[in-house]
Design a protein around this motif. Structure first.
Motif, PDB file in Angstrom:
ATOM      1  N   ILE A   1       0.839  -1.197   0.000  1.00  0.00           N
ATOM      2  CA  ILE A   1       0.000   0.000   0.000  1.00  0.00           C
ATOM      3  C   ILE A   1       0.877   1.251   0.000  1.00  0.00           C
ATOM      4  N   GLY A   2       1.936   1.246   0.812  1.00  0.00           N
ATOM      5  CA  GLY A   2       2.844   2.394   0.866  1.00  0.00           C
ATOM      6  C   GLY A   2       3.442   2.703  -0.494  1.00  0.00           C
ATOM      7  N   ALA A   3       3.847   1.669  -1.204  1.00  0.00           N
ATOM      8  CA  ALA A   3       4.408   1.861  -2.545  1.00  0.00           C
ATOM      9  C   ALA A   3       3.346   2.384  -3.505  1.00  0.00           C
ATOM     10  N   SER A   4       2.134   1.885  -3.365  1.00  0.00           N
ATOM     11  CA  SER A   4       1.041   2.325  -4.225  1.00  0.00           C
ATOM     12  C   SER A   4       0.711   3.795  -3.982  1.00  0.00           C
ATOM     13  N   VAL A   5       0.696   4.198  -2.713  1.00  0.00           N
ATOM     14  CA  VAL A   5       0.413   5.603  -2.389  1.00  0.00           C
ATOM     15  C   VAL A   5       1.521   6.497  -2.940  1.00  0.00           C
ATOM     16  N   ALA A   6       2.767   6.125  -2.709  1.00  0.00           N
ATOM     17  CA  ALA A   6       3.883   6.937  -3.204  1.00  0.00           C
ATOM     18  C   ALA A   6       3.816   7.068  -4.730  1.00  0.00           C
TER      19      ALA A   6
ATOM     20  N   GLU B   1       2.941  10.337  -9.412  1.00  0.00           N
ATOM     21  CA  GLU B   1       2.339  10.422 -10.746  1.00  0.00           C
ATOM     22  C   GLU B   1       1.425  11.640 -10.843  1.00  0.00           C
ATOM     23  N   SER B   2       0.680  11.919  -9.775  1.00  0.00           N
ATOM     24  CA  SER B   2      -0.216  13.079  -9.769  1.00  0.00           C
ATOM     25  C   SER B   2       0.549  14.396  -9.782  1.00  0.00           C
ATOM     26  N   LEU B   3       1.733  14.394  -9.218  1.00  0.00           N
ATOM     27  CA  LEU B   3       2.530  15.624  -9.151  1.00  0.00           C
ATOM     28  C   LEU B   3       3.303  15.895 -10.433  1.00  0.00           C
ATOM     29  N   GLY B   4       3.445  14.889 -11.281  1.00  0.00           N
ATOM     30  CA  GLY B   4       4.223  15.039 -12.510  1.00  0.00           C
ATOM     31  C   GLY B   4       3.622  16.066 -13.441  1.00  0.00           C
ATOM     32  N   THR B   5       4.495  16.832 -14.084  1.00  0.00           N
ATOM     33  CA  THR B   5       4.045  17.878 -15.006  1.00  0.00           C
ATOM     34  C   THR B   5       4.209  17.465 -16.460  1.00  0.00           C
TER      35      THR B   5
END
Length: 136
Positions: A82-87, A92-96
């Motif tokens: 789960i920790g890896a999935s959250v990270a 991915e969401s922060l990528g521009t």
């Protein structure tokens, strides 16, 4: 690694932590004006003792004092998968798209990632409810 009796002695467990511990006290003394995001995927990076529950002496707050505007930490043990999935979801969401990160969206990225996990595991909040964001 949290020190519930002496929160300022809590430390990051790095390769040389036994000889050269990097404690909350050490982190808070740093002045890092150009840092933006610290992501801690570990056990209880925001945990304190019940006697000090109203005090914010932990690794996450120390990193904010040092200069990190955004810090992601955890309230309790994080399942490795789960920790890896959250990270992965957060980054991915922060990528521009050009290799940079839009760290001003850290809270939103963590929220949407945790909500997706909540939808996947609605009966098991212990898997997804431990991540927290500190910052604007």
């Amino acid at each position: 690694m949290g020190d519930l009796e002496r929160p300022s002695g809590s430390r990051l467990v790095l390769h040389d932590h036994a000889e050269h511990p990097l404690t909350v006290r050490d982190l808070a003394r740093l002045h890092l004006p150009s840092v933006q995001l610290a992501y801690l995927s570990a056990c209880g990076t925001v945990r304190t003792s019940p006697e000090l529950a109203d005090e914010a002496v932990h690794i996450v707050s120390a990193l904010q004092i040092a200069g990190f505007s955004h810090v992601v930490g955890s309230l309790w043990h994080v399942d490795d998968t789960i920790g890896a999935s959250v990270a992965q979801g957060v980054y991915e969401s922060l990528g521009t798209g050009d290799g940079a990160l839009d760290v001003d969206r850290t809270a939103e990225a963590l929220h949407s990632t945790v909500c997706a996990l909540r939808d996947t595991y609605p009966q098991t909040p212990s898997l997804w409810a431990c991540q927290v964001h500190a910052g604007p």
